[in-house]
Design an enzyme around this catalytic site. Structure first.
Site, mmCIF file in Angstrom:
data_model
loop_
_atom_site.group_PDB
_atom_site.id
_atom_site.type_symbol
_atom_site.label_atom_id
_atom_site.label_comp_id
_atom_site.label_asym_id
_atom_site.label_seq_id
_atom_site.Cartn_x
_atom_site.Cartn_y
_atom_site.Cartn_z
ATOM 1 N N ASN A 9 4.825 0.386 -0.996
ATOM 2 C CA ASN A 9 3.794 0.949 -0.341
ATOM 3 C C ASN A 9 4.479 2.109 0.453
ATOM 4 O O ASN A 9 5.086 2.095 1.469
ATOM 5 C CB ASN A 9 2.989 0.085 0.762
ATOM 6 C CG ASN A 9 1.805 0.890 1.440
ATOM 7 O OD1 ASN A 9 1.758 1.859 1.302
ATOM 8 N ND2 ASN A 9 1.593 0.118 2.578
ATOM 9 N N LYS A 11 2.976 4.497 2.018
ATOM 10 C CA LYS A 11 2.199 5.014 2.991
ATOM 11 C C LYS A 11 1.990 6.479 3.049
ATOM 12 O O LYS A 11 1.858 7.118 1.982
ATOM 13 C CB LYS A 11 2.512 4.568 4.347
ATOM 14 C CG LYS A 11 3.138 2.925 4.439
ATOM 15 C CD LYS A 11 3.137 2.498 5.718
ATOM 16 C CE LYS A 11 3.489 1.022 5.586
ATOM 17 N NZ LYS A 11 3.416 0.182 6.750
ATOM 18 N N HIS A 95 -5.288 -3.124 3.162
ATOM 19 C CA HIS A 95 -4.142 -3.290 3.992
ATOM 20 C C HIS A 95 -4.514 -3.117 5.354
ATOM 21 O O HIS A 95 -5.379 -2.641 6.064
ATOM 22 C CB HIS A 95 -3.306 -1.860 3.747
ATOM 23 C CG HIS A 95 -1.886 -1.761 4.330
ATOM 24 N ND1 HIS A 95 -1.671 -1.494 5.620
ATOM 25 C CD2 HIS A 95 -0.697 -2.256 3.679
ATOM 26 C CE1 HIS A 95 -0.439 -1.629 5.971
ATOM 27 N NE2 HIS A 95 0.179 -2.144 4.566
ATOM 28 N N GLU A 97 -3.364 -1.667 8.062
ATOM 29 C CA GLU A 97 -3.611 -0.298 8.690
ATOM 30 C C GLU A 97 -4.748 0.401 8.277
ATOM 31 O O GLU A 97 -5.473 0.983 9.135
ATOM 32 C CB GLU A 97 -2.559 0.669 8.296
ATOM 33 C CG GLU A 97 -1.289 0.426 8.903
ATOM 34 C CD GLU A 97 0.107 0.806 8.043
ATOM 35 O OE1 GLU A 97 0.023 1.383 7.098
ATOM 36 O OE2 GLU A 97 1.095 0.058 8.479
ATOM 37 N N GLU A 167 0.470 -10.405 4.685
ATOM 38 C CA GLU A 167 1.086 -9.475 5.621
ATOM 39 C C GLU A 167 0.855 -9.903 7.048
ATOM 40 O O GLU A 167 -0.200 -9.412 7.500
ATOM 41 C CB GLU A 167 0.964 -8.046 5.321
ATOM 42 C CG GLU A 167 1.208 -7.677 3.868
ATOM 43 C CD GLU A 167 1.500 -6.414 3.759
ATOM 44 O OE1 GLU A 167 2.502 -5.751 3.369
ATOM 45 O OE2 GLU A 167 0.253 -5.456 4.093
ATOM 46 N N GLY A 173 6.213 -3.009 9.984
ATOM 47 C CA GLY A 173 6.662 -1.865 10.445
ATOM 48 C C GLY A 173 7.601 -2.271 11.822
ATOM 49 O O GLY A 173 7.879 -1.240 12.519
ATOM 50 N N SER A 213 8.370 -6.220 7.057
ATOM 51 C CA SER A 213 9.638 -5.743 7.416
ATOM 52 C C SER A 213 10.458 -6.511 6.505
ATOM 53 O O SER A 213 11.407 -7.017 6.836
ATOM 54 C CB SER A 213 9.884 -6.246 8.903
ATOM 55 O OG SER A 213 9.267 -5.479 9.618
HETATM 56 C C1 PEP Z 1 3.433 -2.639 4.517
HETATM 57 O O1 PEP Z 1 3.075 -1.466 4.781
HETATM 58 O O2 PEP Z 1 2.885 -3.192 3.792
HETATM 59 C C2 PEP Z 1 4.806 -3.122 5.069
HETATM 60 C C3 PEP Z 1 4.923 -4.384 4.927
HETATM 61 O O3 PEP Z 1 5.503 -2.394 5.670
HETATM 62 P P1 PEP Z 1 7.011 -2.778 6.310
HETATM 63 O O4 PEP Z 1 7.716 -3.359 5.121
HETATM 64 O O5 PEP Z 1 7.356 -1.344 6.658
HETATM 65 O O6 PEP Z 1 6.768 -3.851 7.488
#
Ligand code: PEP
Length: 249
Positions: A9, A11, A95, A97, A167, A173, A213
């Site tokens: 992703n 972003k 997601h 976000e 997630e 993040g 992460s």
């Molecule tokens: C994501 O945005 O779906 C995500 C898992 O981000 P990160 O790996 O940076 O935590």
């Protein structure tokens, strides 16, 4: 046997030239053994360039969002057919976000899933609890409600084609990853819920990715868990080397 799926992703990162370079680097070095699927999800403006850069490779294209209507006066929005015609096979929906900053609800995600399926796109449906919810001990009820809401009125055959990304919001993040035990526990819960809502066959078919992460140094342990079928990768997918290390894991 579920086929593994690792998706990046990107972003709101990468200009067209940067995205083209990253996509080409991933496409050139992606393992061709067919053991798993590799998906990159760049911003909308980069879809066409990335589609071109990964042409002929094993890498597949996904988008990060879409609208639930087929078409119309929805300034700034993107329709499922547009993604499909740009070469997308996948679309990330719900997601955290999008939920946190743009007010997306399970009902909206449910409408988007239905539209995506009609257009022939494979949704990657994101669910996950916040830190406060985990501390309050309500992770399963939060994630359970999200799965029920997102999957409402989706038939068993269509449900089988969906990918779920678990997630935990507190891990996205932040550099803080769920332990493999914490992740496996929720993945197992989601699979059991799918068996309850549909059947054991649906539960055993749906792929559940972990996201939050995931990095080259923790991917192998997470991916060794029986109910973790891949990863949705944010930060580490912006670098070809680290993304491919996770793919290899
Ligand atoms: C994501 O945005 O779906 C995500 C898992 O981000 P990160 O790996 O940076 O935590």
């Amino acid at each position: 046997m579920r086929k593994r799926i690792v998706a990046g992703n990107w972003k709101m990162y990468k200009t067209v030239p940067e995205a083209t370079e990253l996509a080409a680097a991933i496409a050139a070095a992606a393992p061709k053994d067919g053991a798993g699927e590799i998906v990159v999800c760049p911003p909308f403006t980069n879809l066409t360039a990335v589609a071109e850069a990964i042409k002929g490779s094993v890498v597949r294209l996904g988008a990060q969002n879409m609208h639930w209507e087929e078409k119309g006066a929805f300034t700034g929005e993107i329709a499922a057919d547009m993604l499909k015609s740009a070469g997308c096979q996948y679309v990330i929906l719900g997601h955290s976000e999008r939920r946190q900053y743009f007010g997306e609800t399970d009902a909206m995600v449910n409408k988007k899933i239905k539209r995506a399926l009609t257009a022939g796109l494979n949704p990657i449906v994101c669910v996950g609890e916040t830190l406060d919810q985990r501390k309050a001990g309500i992770t399963e009820s939060v994630v359970g409600d999200q799965v029920r809401g997102c999957f409402a009125d989706i038939g068993a055959e269509q449900a089988k084609t969906l990918v779920i990304a678990y997630e935990p919001v507190w891990a996205i993040g932040t550099g803080v990853t769920a332990t493999s035990e914490q992740a496996q526990e929720v993945h197992h819960f989601i699979r059991a819920l799918l068996a309850e809502l549909y059947s054991e066959s649906v539960a055993q078919t749906v792929r559940i990715q972990y996201g939050g992460s995931m990095k080259p140094d923790n991917a192998a342990q997470l991916l060794a868990q029986p109910d973790i079928d891949g990863g949705l990768i944010g930060g580490a997918s912006l670098d070809a080397k680290s993304f491919l290390q996770i793919v290899t894991a």
